[in-house]
Design an enzyme around this catalytic site. Structure first.
Site, PDB file in Angstrom:
ATOM      1  N   GLU A   1       0.195  -1.145   0.362  1.00 16.46           N
ATOM      2  CA  GLU A   1      -0.064   0.384   0.027  1.00 16.46           C
ATOM      3  C   GLU A   1       0.493   1.517   0.003  1.00 16.46           C
ATOM      4  OE1 GLU A   1      -4.119   2.428   2.527  1.00 16.46           O
ATOM      5  OE2 GLU A   1      -2.400   0.524   3.390  1.00 16.46           O
ATOM      6  N   ASP A   2       2.384   1.095   0.534  1.00 15.72           N
ATOM      7  CA  ASP A   2       2.719   2.832   0.697  1.00 15.72           C
ATOM      8  C   ASP A   2       4.267   2.932   0.359  1.00 15.72           C
ATOM      9  OD1 ASP A   2       0.329   2.938   2.964  1.00 15.72           O
ATOM     10  OD2 ASP A   2       1.711   3.020   4.533  1.00 15.72           O
TER      11      ASP A   2
END
Length: 725
Positions: free
Chosen positions: A123-124
């Protein structure tokens, strides 16, 4: 990013009570780890210093675990998150480290911990799922993908129901996804400190409404209780401070009743030769708050419970027997969750013992393995997809059709997948799930075959029917609860035995009224799904058809004209011969009890020289005797045909009237009149006046009517006689 936490120094949230900490291995304070420690010296094959505590915690539960995946996952996570900082100013890697340590202390297996270290990378950072799959295998990739999807879900009231449904489907397919999410939320709640109060409150409410109930259903009590305390401190600061003061005040007492009782319990078990550990488990803040609200000023023994740990299941019952023999048991507090585990895998014996001074100590008795599952729930089950090597396919266990197999998944999660598949739309699934999550107590009811059903407190026979039969419960026509006939609206109690009575008609359909008594998602979704595809209830249509055909009575009953269009009988119509010692007297069979041969009968004179004949057990006979009315001797003469009024009690279902009429006709009996009263609580009362060829045929007729599906009783009419007789 998933971690919105900030500096914990100003956090109002409490530290967990001491009883939740593992003795002999202090919890690592990840907030104090400096960047040098995080990035400390490491080589390709050496465990980084930053995860040495994690490795120790993991090896405590899994001594033979391969730590290499953890080392490689940490190296990838640290390098990917390098340069990212939390709002508190800490390196971001402290968050996945803390989440993974929480799971390691609960006993999670290596695959879960590996995925936990990587849970924010996709996600990051620039890491892709393909990279995770290539480096760590399909199982880790599957879990990371599931957690990534969870991070995109808004759990609040404005959440998209369809998104939430997809999230829960992912969770249901692998419980480790939600395990990581719960640990992630716990670390964020621990470090919620300097966020704006309104944001703290919003996150706390979502945690309370959605994630804590999920933790309860997954059996992860260690996470659930700490989350409860953290939410309690934010949403109810005054009550939290009061409860904390009570706990602090009790800790300063010189004499601890629980310590004295625990010493007494140890002595009892030692004399009995039972090897057991006896611990005092202080209540966490929310539990203590509930106790103080229930009992007022708490006593010393209210601040904790005794935990007795033994080796085998049989030892649990041996301990129980000794405690109940040597101490004073509080019988009402006994519960056996070993024989009947709770829906979230929890097993334990619960009891309580009392002292002469009024102090009562609650006692939990369980094996070491039960205790592990009680604390960690599904996390303690290891890899639920593990299988022998020759059954494994690409690192995961499958069934014959390639579906993922989870033999240890709690029943609630299995049912959840069924609900989401059956729900007509996401909004219905969401609203039903929220109702289910709000129910935090469960009862166990027994089936006649010895099986059990776990239902929420307040569940009815409707819920039991759908829990046992799924959509086939549409054909349910009634129930027996503890051997007695009961309507489907009957609310069940813990320990009841429920026999569900099923009709044979494949076209059976649920009643709209059932929704009023359905408390479980399985029942509500199945009923609503049927109603959505059948806008005009069949029962109402049938009633309209009957009223149109036969006409409705003003008193609410429906008069059904016989097919032969026979005239209704006059009041003095007698099918059987009655002999009375009164010349020229007119004899009339009483309509209140409809006597027929060979009933024992008696008579009373009424106006107009008429003698009414009653069965001797008729209530009208007792009343007239009480009024001083003289009896007249009557007896049966030679009889051929006669009339009798029968009442059939049944559960409502389609085509019941037609089936009863057919059963009567097959016995060679003519229907003179018939009435059907409006259904009440799914019960229907049919009253038939019938012309029988002879008295001996009556038992066979009543037996044939009772054999009609849905009919639970057939008897002679017992109307209230008028006082003017």
């Amino acid at each position: 990013m998933s971690a919105e936490a900030t500096n914990p120094a100003v956090s109002p949230a409490p530290a967990p009570p001491p009883a939740h900490r593992r003795k002999g291995r202090p919890r690592i304070d990840l907030r104090r780890l400096g960047r040098a420690a995080l990035l400390g010296p490491t080589t390709r094959d050496r465990m980084p210093d930053a995860i040495s505590h994690l490795a120790d915690a993991h090896r405590a539960h899994h001594p033979d675990a391969d730590l290499d995946p953890l080392r490689r996952a940490y190296v990838l996570a640290e390098s990917s998150h390098r340069g990212q900082m939390r709002k508190s100013g800490e390196p971001y890697i402290t968050h996945p480290l803390a989440v993974t340590l929480i799971l390691a202390e609960l006993g999670a297996e290596t695959t879960t911990l590996t995925a936990s270290l990587l849970h924010d990378t996709v996600e990051d950072t620039d890491v892709t799922l393909d990279q995770v799959r290539e480096e760590f295998g399909a199982e880790v990739c599957y879990i990371v993908d599931g957690v990534t999807k969870l991070e995109k879900v808004d759990y609040g009231a404005a959440a998209e129901p369809e998104t939430f449904r997809k999230m829960l489907v992912a969770t249901g397919n692998d419980v480790r996804v939600m395990s990581i999410k719960l640990a992630d939320r716990l670390h964020n709640m621990r470090t919620l400190g300097v966020m704006r109060p309104e944001k703290q409150e919003r996150i706390a409410k979502v945690t309370r409404d959605v994630l804590i109930p999920l933790a309860e259903r997954l059996g992860v009590q260690a996470l659930k209780t700490e989350l409860e305390d953290l939410v309690f401190a934010i949403l109810h600061p005054e009550e939290y401070r009061h409860t904390r003061a009570l706990i602090t005040e009790n800790a300063a007492r010189e004499n601890d009743p629980l310590a004295e009782i625990s010493d007494e319990v140890r002595g009892v078990l030692r004399e009995a030769g039972i090897q057991a550990e006896v611990h005092i488990r202080p209540r966490h803040f929310v539990s203590m708050h509930r106790v103080s609200r229930k009992r007022g000023q708490p006593r010393g023994s209210d601040f904790g419970r005794l935990l007795v740990l033994v080796a085998e299941d049989a030892d649990c019952y041996a301990v129980l027997g000794e405690l109940h023999t040597c101490l004073t048991p509080v019988v009402s507090e006994f519960k056996d969750f070993i024989a009947v585990p709770k829906f979230n895998l929890y097993q334990s014996l619960h009891t309580a013992v009392a002292r002469g001074d009024g102090q009562v100590a609650e006692v939990l008795i369980r094996t070491h393995q039960m205790h592990k599952v009680a604390e960690a729930g599904v996390v303690a089950l290891g890899n639920p997809y593990a299988a022998p090597v020759d059954e494994q396919t690409d690192g995961q266990r499958t069934d014959g059709e390639g579906e993922r197999v989870d033999p240890t998944r709690p029943g609630w999660l299995s049912r959840l997948l069924d609900w989401q598949e059956a729900a007509p739309d996401a909004d219905m699934f969401w609203s039903t799930l929220r109702e289910d999550l709000a129910q935090d107590r469960e009862i166990t009811v027994f089936r006649p075959d010895g099986g059990t059903l776990g239902l929420p407190e307040g569940a009815s026979c409707v819920d039991a029917a759908y829990a046992q039969y799924g959509e086939d419960a549409h054909a349910c026509i009634g129930a027996r609860v503890n051997g007695r006939l009961a309507t489907l609206s009957t609310v069940l109690k813990d320990g009841d035995t429920v026999q569900l009575l099923m009709g044979q008609d494949p076209a059976s359909e649920p009643s709209r009224e059932w929704l009023e008594h359905a408390h479980t998602p399985a029942a509500r979704i199945a009923i609503q799904r049927w109603l959505a595809t059948h806008p005009s209830p069949a029962a109402d249509a049938g009633q309209e058809e009957r009223e149109e055909r036969d006409g409705a009575r003003k008193d609410g009953t429906t008069a059904l004209r016989p097919a032969l269009d026979e005239p209704a009988p006059t009041s003095d119509t007698v099918g059987a011969v009655v002999v009375v010692d009164r010349p020229e007297a007119t004899v009339r069979l009483a309509g209140c009890c409809t006597p027929v041969p060979p009933d024992e009968v008696t008579g009373f004179a009424v106006r107009g020289g008429v003698v009414t004949v009653h069965r001797v057990e008729c209530a009208a006979v007792t009343r007239m005797k009480g009024l001083g009315r003289p009896e007249i001797e009557v007896r049966w003469g030679d009889t051929t045909e006669f009339r009798v009024t029968l009442v059939a009690e049944s559960f409502q279902r389609p085509h019941l009237l037609a089936d009863l009429t057919e059963a009567i006709a097959l016995e060679g009996v003519d229907i003179v009149t018939a009435t059907v009263e409006p259904p009440t609580q799914q019960r229907v009362r049919h009253t038939y006046t019938l012309q029988l060829p002879d008295a001996a045929h009556l038992p066979n007729l009543m037996r044939a009517m009772r054999n009609v599906p849905g009919v639970y009783d057939v008897g002679r009419a017992q109307h209230q006689a008028a006082a003017t007789h």
